[in-house]
Write an enzyme that holds these catalytic residues in place. Structure first.
Site, PDB file in Angstrom:
ATOM      1  N   HIS A 258     -10.015  -0.357   4.341  1.00  0.00           N
ATOM      2  CA  HIS A 258     -10.594   0.494   5.384  1.00  0.00           C
ATOM      3  C   HIS A 258     -10.231   1.945   5.113  1.00  0.00           C
ATOM      4  O   HIS A 258      -9.132   2.232   4.643  1.00  0.00           O
ATOM      5  CB  HIS A 258     -10.051   0.077   6.766  1.00  0.00           C
ATOM      6  N   ASP A 315     -14.505  -7.141   9.621  1.00  0.00           N
ATOM      7  CA  ASP A 315     -15.539  -8.059   9.145  1.00  0.00           C
ATOM      8  C   ASP A 315     -14.997  -9.379   8.611  1.00  0.00           C
ATOM      9  O   ASP A 315     -15.767 -10.320   8.427  1.00  0.00           O
ATOM     10  CB  ASP A 315     -16.382  -7.371   8.057  1.00  0.00           C
TER      11      ASP A 315
HETATM   12  N1  ACO Z   1     -11.601  -4.853  -2.770  1.00  0.00           N
HETATM   13  C1  ACO Z   1     -11.071  -4.388  -3.924  1.00  0.00           C
HETATM   14  N2  ACO Z   1     -10.555  -3.158  -4.046  1.00  0.00           N
HETATM   15  C2  ACO Z   1     -10.578  -2.371  -2.961  1.00  0.00           C
HETATM   16  C3  ACO Z   1     -11.118  -2.793  -1.725  1.00  0.00           C
HETATM   17  C4  ACO Z   1     -11.643  -4.102  -1.659  1.00  0.00           C
HETATM   18  N3  ACO Z   1     -12.176  -4.566  -0.530  1.00  0.00           N
HETATM   19  N4  ACO Z   1     -11.020  -1.794  -0.831  1.00  0.00           N
HETATM   20  C5  ACO Z   1     -10.441  -0.767  -1.468  1.00  0.00           C
HETATM   21  N5  ACO Z   1     -10.185  -1.116  -2.755  1.00  0.00           N
HETATM   22  C6  ACO Z   1      -9.552  -0.278  -3.776  1.00  0.00           C
HETATM   23  C7  ACO Z   1     -10.632   0.552  -4.491  1.00  0.00           C
HETATM   24  O1  ACO Z   1     -11.141  -0.109  -5.595  1.00  0.00           O
HETATM   25  C8  ACO Z   1      -9.869   1.815  -4.836  1.00  0.00           C
HETATM   26  O2  ACO Z   1      -9.074   1.539  -5.969  1.00  0.00           O
HETATM   27  P1  ACO Z   1      -8.767   2.696  -7.059  1.00  0.00           P
HETATM   28  O3  ACO Z   1      -7.992   3.748  -6.286  1.00  0.00           O
HETATM   29  O4  ACO Z   1      -7.970   1.992  -8.109  1.00  0.00           O
HETATM   30  O5  ACO Z   1     -10.092   3.191  -7.514  1.00  0.00           O
HETATM   31  C9  ACO Z   1      -8.922   2.000  -3.652  1.00  0.00           C
HETATM   32  O6  ACO Z   1      -8.713   0.678  -3.124  1.00  0.00           O
HETATM   33  C10 ACO Z   1      -9.492   2.884  -2.551  1.00  0.00           C
HETATM   34  O7  ACO Z   1     -10.755   2.329  -2.165  1.00  0.00           O
HETATM   35  P2  ACO Z   1     -12.023   3.189  -1.808  1.00  0.00           P
HETATM   36  O8  ACO Z   1     -13.234   2.314  -1.844  1.00  0.00           O
HETATM   37  O9  ACO Z   1     -12.062   4.437  -2.607  1.00  0.00           O
HETATM   38  O10 ACO Z   1     -11.641   3.561  -0.284  1.00  0.00           O
HETATM   39  P3  ACO Z   1     -12.596   4.137   0.793  1.00  0.00           P
HETATM   40  O11 ACO Z   1     -11.738   4.621   1.888  1.00  0.00           O
HETATM   41  O12 ACO Z   1     -13.580   5.070   0.212  1.00  0.00           O
HETATM   42  O13 ACO Z   1     -13.455   2.835   1.243  1.00  0.00           O
HETATM   43  C11 ACO Z   1     -14.043   0.780   2.170  1.00  0.00           C
HETATM   44  C12 ACO Z   1     -13.151   2.015   2.308  1.00  0.00           C
HETATM   45  C13 ACO Z   1     -15.489   1.203   1.863  1.00  0.00           C
HETATM   46  C14 ACO Z   1     -14.056   0.027   3.484  1.00  0.00           C
HETATM   47  C15 ACO Z   1     -13.504  -0.106   1.031  1.00  0.00           C
HETATM   48  O14 ACO Z   1     -12.207  -0.586   1.387  1.00  0.00           O
HETATM   49  C16 ACO Z   1     -14.424  -1.280   0.741  1.00  0.00           C
HETATM   50  O15 ACO Z   1     -15.380  -1.103  -0.034  1.00  0.00           O
HETATM   51  N6  ACO Z   1     -14.168  -2.499   1.312  1.00  0.00           N
HETATM   52  C17 ACO Z   1     -15.026  -3.621   1.114  1.00  0.00           C
HETATM   53  C18 ACO Z   1     -16.261  -3.529   1.986  1.00  0.00           C
HETATM   54  C19 ACO Z   1     -15.926  -3.743   3.456  1.00  0.00           C
HETATM   55  O16 ACO Z   1     -15.254  -4.691   3.853  1.00  0.00           O
HETATM   56  N7  ACO Z   1     -16.474  -2.851   4.296  1.00  0.00           N
HETATM   57  C20 ACO Z   1     -16.310  -2.929   5.763  1.00  0.00           C
HETATM   58  C21 ACO Z   1     -15.382  -1.870   6.278  1.00  0.00           C
HETATM   59  S1  ACO Z   1     -15.206  -1.974   8.042  1.00  0.00           S
HETATM   60  C22 ACO Z   1     -16.698  -1.412   8.581  1.00  0.00           C
HETATM   61  O17 ACO Z   1     -17.268  -0.515   8.047  1.00  0.00           O
HETATM   62  C23 ACO Z   1     -17.303  -2.112   9.704  1.00  0.00           C
END
Ligand code: ACO
Length: 365
Positions: A258, A315
């Site tokens: 998140h 989720d």
């Molecule tokens: N699975 C694997 N790796 C992850 C995940 C995940 N679910 N979430 C974060 N990471 C990792 C990223 O790969 C990144 O790694 P890096 O620094 O080595 O590149 C690091 O953690 C930071 O992640 P970002 O995606 O850059 O973080 P951001 O704050 O931009 O994104 C998000 C947050 C979009 C929710 C992300 O965690 C994600 O894509 N999760 C999966 C999708 C999801 O469940 N979305 C629902 C969120 S709640 C909602 O919107 C209702």
């Protein structure tokens, strides 16, 4: 020019009285009240709280619920029109188009008086579940089921979907799901909606912007992603290899991580408890055990091995609740929107009340 913040990470874009998040302590409040205190109320009371800024007294709640119930029906022509389209497996596309139709049939669509906005708000909250259920049934050539006056917002939705009166626990689960989905500060869909509202566009148009943004798999679409993942894993023994394979391929695990929470999402804790209770009522712990195994293994991989604060978000266990409620994965994002519409309306009103067009700058490269 100011430094560019990719994804607006950490940027504060506006003041709000609607909700508060502490992403380190894992706290979420609607209008200053913790969600743990709100989750046992009817959805109607929480919807009223978000839209009107205070919890309703008994008379206000019964009046609000009556107005919602009186507006649950949808224009029959609307479903006929929508049956012409094939929305394939994405029910959200159908819902988005149906809200455009609802606006078309609403003579107050382009009136912006407080009374017109209040009427439109009631219609939106009331009609979302009827539309989602009717469109789903139409895709199987089944007739829509008339709303049942005796049932709560959540229970009535389950009834309109299947024609079966839900058990007490199923009804409670649906009400809680709508409450926990109702509001979450400046998430992507709410921000998109506030941008539309800031141009003084109407509520229907702003809500459609919200819907379009909720659809994406990195936002509300993740709930369907989790349901698909639970199917794909296919057995508890497969969890470890499934997870390691995804991480090796650098694929995101849906329902984890998140932008704001760097600890367990407080909504996930409540959903987990509901999922556990449903698993007991169903006499089938498979989905719950599978999800818990995923949570354990991912805690090890993300937190203990990589030292990253990536925990289950809203989720993850909501998808498990839907599995027990026998809700098809393609409806997951639309049901999320059924709850979120109250928060969206509150944000629309807050934007109108103290408006300035939202228009950031870009750094030309
Ligand atoms: N699975 C694997 N790796 C992850 C995940 C995940 N679910 N979430 C974060 N990471 C990792 C990223 O790969 C990144 O790694 P890096 O620094 O080595 O590149 C690091 O953690 C930071 O992640 P970002 O995606 O850059 O973080 P951001 O704050 O931009 O994104 C998000 C947050 C979009 C929710 C992300 O965690 C994600 O894509 N999760 C999966 C999708 C999801 O469940 N979305 C629902 C969120 S709640 C909602 O919107 C209702």
């Amino acid at each position: 020019m100011e430094e560019m913040k990719k994804g607006l990470e950490g940027v504060v874009a506006l003041d709000t009285k609607i909700s508060f998040i502490d992403g380190i302590q894992g706290i979420l409040m609607y209008r200053g009240i913790k969600i743990e205190e709100l989750v046992d109320l009817p959805y109607d009371a929480v919807s009223y709280l978000l839209i009107n800024g205070k919890l309703p007294d008994e008379t206000e709640l019964s009046e609000f619920s009556r107005e919602i119930k009186n507006n649950r029906n949808i224009n029959g022509k609307q479903i006929e029109v929508l049956k012409e389209f094939d929305f394939g497996f994405d029910a959200l596309d159908g819902l988005r188009t149906a809200i455009s139709c609802t606006a078309h049939f609403d003579l107050e669509n382009n009136y912006h008086s407080p009374d017109a906005n209040k009427n439109k708000s009631i219609k939106l909250v009331a009609k979302f579940p009827t539309i989602v259920a009717a469109l789903h049934r139409a895709s199987f050539n089944q007739k829509p089921i008339e709303p049942n006056e005796e049932l709560s917002h959540g229970a009535n939705f389950l009834y309109m979907l299947t024609g079966r009166i839900p058990t007490e626990l199923e009804a409670e689960a649906m009400e809680k799901d709508l409450i926990l989905s109702a509001e979450h500060e400046l998430n992507p869909s709410t921000f998109a909606l506030r941008i539309a509202a800031s141009t003084l566009s109407d509520i229907y148009s702003a809500v459609i912007c919200g819907l379009c943004t909720l659809k994406g798999p990195l936002h509300g679409g993740a709930r369907k992603g989790v349901m698909d993942m639970l199917d794909e894993v296919s057995s508890i023994e497969n969890v470890q290899s499934y997870v390691l394979g995804k991480l090796e391929r650098k694929e995101k695990i849906m329902g984890f991580g998140h932008r704001v929470y760097k600890t367990l999402d407080p909504r996930a804790r409540i959903y987990k408890d509901v999922a556990r209770r449903l698993s007991i009522e169903n006499g089938n712990s498979y989905w719950f055990d599978l999800a818990e195994e995923l949570e354990h293994i991912l805690f090890h991989e993300f937190v203990e091995v990589k030292g990253k604060p990536i925990y289950p978000n809203v989720d993850f266990y909501s998808a498990v609740v839907y599995k027990y409620l026998d809700i098809p994965a393609e409806l997951a994002t639309s049901i999320f929107a059924m709850g979120r519409v109250s928060g969206w309306i509150a944000h629309c009103m807050e934007q109108y009340d103290d408006n300035k067009v939202i228009r950031p700058r870009a750094h030309f490269v």
